[in-house]
Design a protein around this motif. Structure first.
Motif: not given
Ligand code: HEC
Length: 144
Positions: A45, A49, A62, A83, A87, A92, A100, A104
């Motif tokens: 990520c 980001h 984020l 996500i 993402m 994806e 994931y 999170t």
């Protein structure tokens, strides 16, 4: 609980800290998930980001005001679902549910959420604003 809170509201200004506020809700993830999530975020990520979640190019931050605007009214489970489906852009859905879930946990913690004792499995109705205020916690990002 409702009766208690109502009574407390009448009785004292203390009701604010007892019945509302981030501290009242413990977060649905563990410290181990934050650590795993830091690594996974770095791999999957951060390229878009940013290492400290501040965004770059097309990829939004984020954390901070954008994060609060887009996510504070949504649940932790909804963030995970987003996500997991959307993402990393271009790849994806390519990560495992565990990856994931850890990401999170990391993003919630980096935005002020304190870990709890129950591991996050992807499902949670807890509203993000109840656990995270969107202020970047640099110690979570650096892992120190
Ligand atoms: C190739 C670049 C790229 C990568 C890698 C990437 N993202 Fe994104 N991300 C974007 C872009 C561009 C957007 C804005 C467009 C959109 O929402 O689809 C976005 C949007 C988002 C949003 C919505 C932000 C908001 O405020 O609505 C979240 C959350 C998110 N990304 C999380 C992640 C996570 C978690 C990862 C790693 C698993 C990741 N992204 C990897 C480019 C990327």
């Amino acid at each position: 609980m409702t009766g208690f809170c109502r009574k407390m509201t009448v009785a004292a200004i203390m009701s604010l800290s007892l019945c509302g506020g981030a501290q009242a809700q413990s977060s649905p993830f563990t410290p181990e998930q934050i650590n795993a999530g830091r690594e996974n975020f770095g791999m999957y990520c951060a390229g878009c980001h940013g290492d400290n979640l501040t965004g770059g190019g097309e990829a939004p931050a984020l954390t901070g005001g954008i994060f609060n605007h887009d996510w504070s009214n949504q649940s932790v489970g909804a963030f995970f679902a987003f996500i997991s489906n959307a993402m990393p852009q271009g790849l994806e859905g390519a990560l495992t549910p565990e990856e994931y879930a850890s990401i999170t946990a990391y993003i919630m913690a980096a935005n002020g959420a304190k870990p709890g004792t129950a591991p996050f499995t992807g499902k949670s109705d807890i509203k993000i604003s109840a656990i995270a205020d969107g202020k970047l916690v640099s110690g979570v990002v650096s892992g120190k």
